[in-house]
Design an enzyme around this catalytic site. Structure first.
Site, PDB file in Angstrom:
ATOM      1  N   ASP A  15       1.136  -1.280  -0.068  1.00 52.51           N
ATOM      2  CA  ASP A  15       0.383  -0.187   0.044  1.00 52.51           C
ATOM      3  C   ASP A  15       1.025   1.332   0.501  1.00 52.51           C
ATOM      4  OD1 ASP A  15      -2.339   1.245   0.378  1.00 52.51           O
ATOM      5  OD2 ASP A  15      -1.704   2.145   2.535  1.00 52.51           O
ATOM      6  N   ASP A  17      -0.513   5.620   0.627  1.00 50.70           N
ATOM      7  CA  ASP A  17      -1.324   5.993   1.858  1.00 50.70           C
ATOM      8  C   ASP A  17      -0.873   6.014   3.172  1.00 50.70           C
ATOM      9  OD1 ASP A  17      -1.604   9.163   0.509  1.00 50.70           O
ATOM     10  OD2 ASP A  17      -3.261   7.127  -0.344  1.00 50.70           O
ATOM     11  N   ASP A 207      -1.177  -0.077   5.918  1.00 53.58           N
ATOM     12  CA  ASP A 207      -1.482   0.215   7.108  1.00 53.58           C
ATOM     13  C   ASP A 207      -2.951   0.046   8.046  1.00 53.58           C
ATOM     14  OD1 ASP A 207      -2.310   1.860   5.582  1.00 53.58           O
ATOM     15  OD2 ASP A 207      -2.553   3.193   7.219  1.00 53.58           O
TER      16      ASP A 207
END
Length: 316
Positions: A15, A17, A207
């Site tokens: 990922d 961001d 995250d």
């Protein structure tokens, strides 16, 4: 040969961001942790073309050729093209990158609800009431609806901003409809990345529990939660099974550490007990605070989901 946890996997689906950067700022140590590893960057953010994302990564010090990026704009346009025939008029609620992906698949861009037979919605900071209302009118009239992703928030260097999922929720509220979703936790974006790379043993890294981890679990991959973005240990403690990661670590550096260091389980100096709606972590004198999360998560996983959902993490 790469050592550590990562050596068991032939591709990292990482990922962006909150995982490798927050807006215009790189997460400290992320570029060094990923250097030389087999990485494909998989982002739910549909606002930029893959080449632009790759350039941003390179500007921040990451190794990122253009073909190492898969976006939800690509996945969303691909999903829509599988649902409607070429030549279908489509109302795009999103950025230029999404519009280009839609036209590349032989679909026709329109601006008014009355003309649209499909709607695709992705993140664009410029989206306003008028365009959302056009989308709602088209969807209420029966248009096929695809969302590139449903992240409620967008991590930046300033904090969490409004994400595409919050804009999608506004249209859902106005239409009593729900879109088909291409981005994580939808499986389309991850299966596209796996097929493009030929990965046999991918590891999904991110995250967010409700996108990265749930999506990775849904495609049968192992998952790695890095605690630099949206979700923390307390969230994992109370999370349902579909949101439970295989591994968790404070930073991406854990990818190069031995596998056992990132697996939930007992740690020296820490005791986890459950009392009512509290999961209490007690550390002995000199116990390493960085190790507290692992026995906490392991203890929570011993409980049924419904009991786990209300747990509050207490550290003593």
């Amino acid at each position: 040969m790469t050592a550590g946890l990562v050596s068991a996997y032939d591709r990292l689906l990482v990922d962006l961001d909150g995982t490798v950067y927050a807006g215009a700022v790189a997460i400290p140590g992320a570029a060094e942790a990923l250097e030389g590893l087999p990485v494909t960057y998989v982002t739910n953010n549909a606002s930029r073309a893959p080449s632009d994302v790759a350039q941003h990564l390179r500007d921040l010090g990451f190794q990122a050729p253009d073909d190492a990026v898969v976006t939800s704009a690509q996945a969303g346009a691909g999903l829509l093209a599988s649902l409607v025939p070429a030549g279908t008029p489509v109302l795009v609620v999103g950025a230029q990158a999404l519009r280009e992906e839609v036209t590349a698949r032989g679909l026709i861009l329109v601006d008014r609800a009355e003309e649209a037979r499909a709607v695709i919605q992705g993140h664009n900071p410029e989206t306003g009431w008028a365009l959302l209302s056009e989308a709602a009118l088209a969807i209420r009239a029966g248009a096929v609806w695809v969302a590139t992703n449903t992240d409620a928030t967008l991590p930046t260097e300033r904090g969490l901003l409004v994400g595409n999922g919050s804009m999608v929720a506004a249209v859902m509220n106005a239409t009593d409809r729900a879109p088909q979703v291409a981005g994580k936790p939808g499986t389309r974006i991850l299966t596209d990345a796996v097929e493009a790379t030929g990965a046999r043993t991918p590891l999904v890294v991110g995250d967010r529990l409700d996108t990265d981890i749930e999506g990775g679990n849904a495609v049968g991959a192992d998952t790695y939660l890095v605690l630099t973005g949206v979700n923390g240990v307390a969230d994992v403690v109370s999370a349902p099974d579909v949101h439970q990661p295989t591994y968790l670590a404070a930073t991406l550096a854990g990818l190069r550490a031995p596998r056992a260091e990132s697996l939930p389980g007992p740690r020296d100096g820490w005791t986890a007990t459950v009392e009512g709606d509290e999961l209490i972590l007690t550390g002995a004198r000199g116990a390493d605070p960085a190790q507290a999360s692992y026995p906490a998560v392991a203890a929570a996983r011993e409980l049924p989901e419904e009991r786990r959902a209300g747990l509050r993490l207490v550290i003593r």
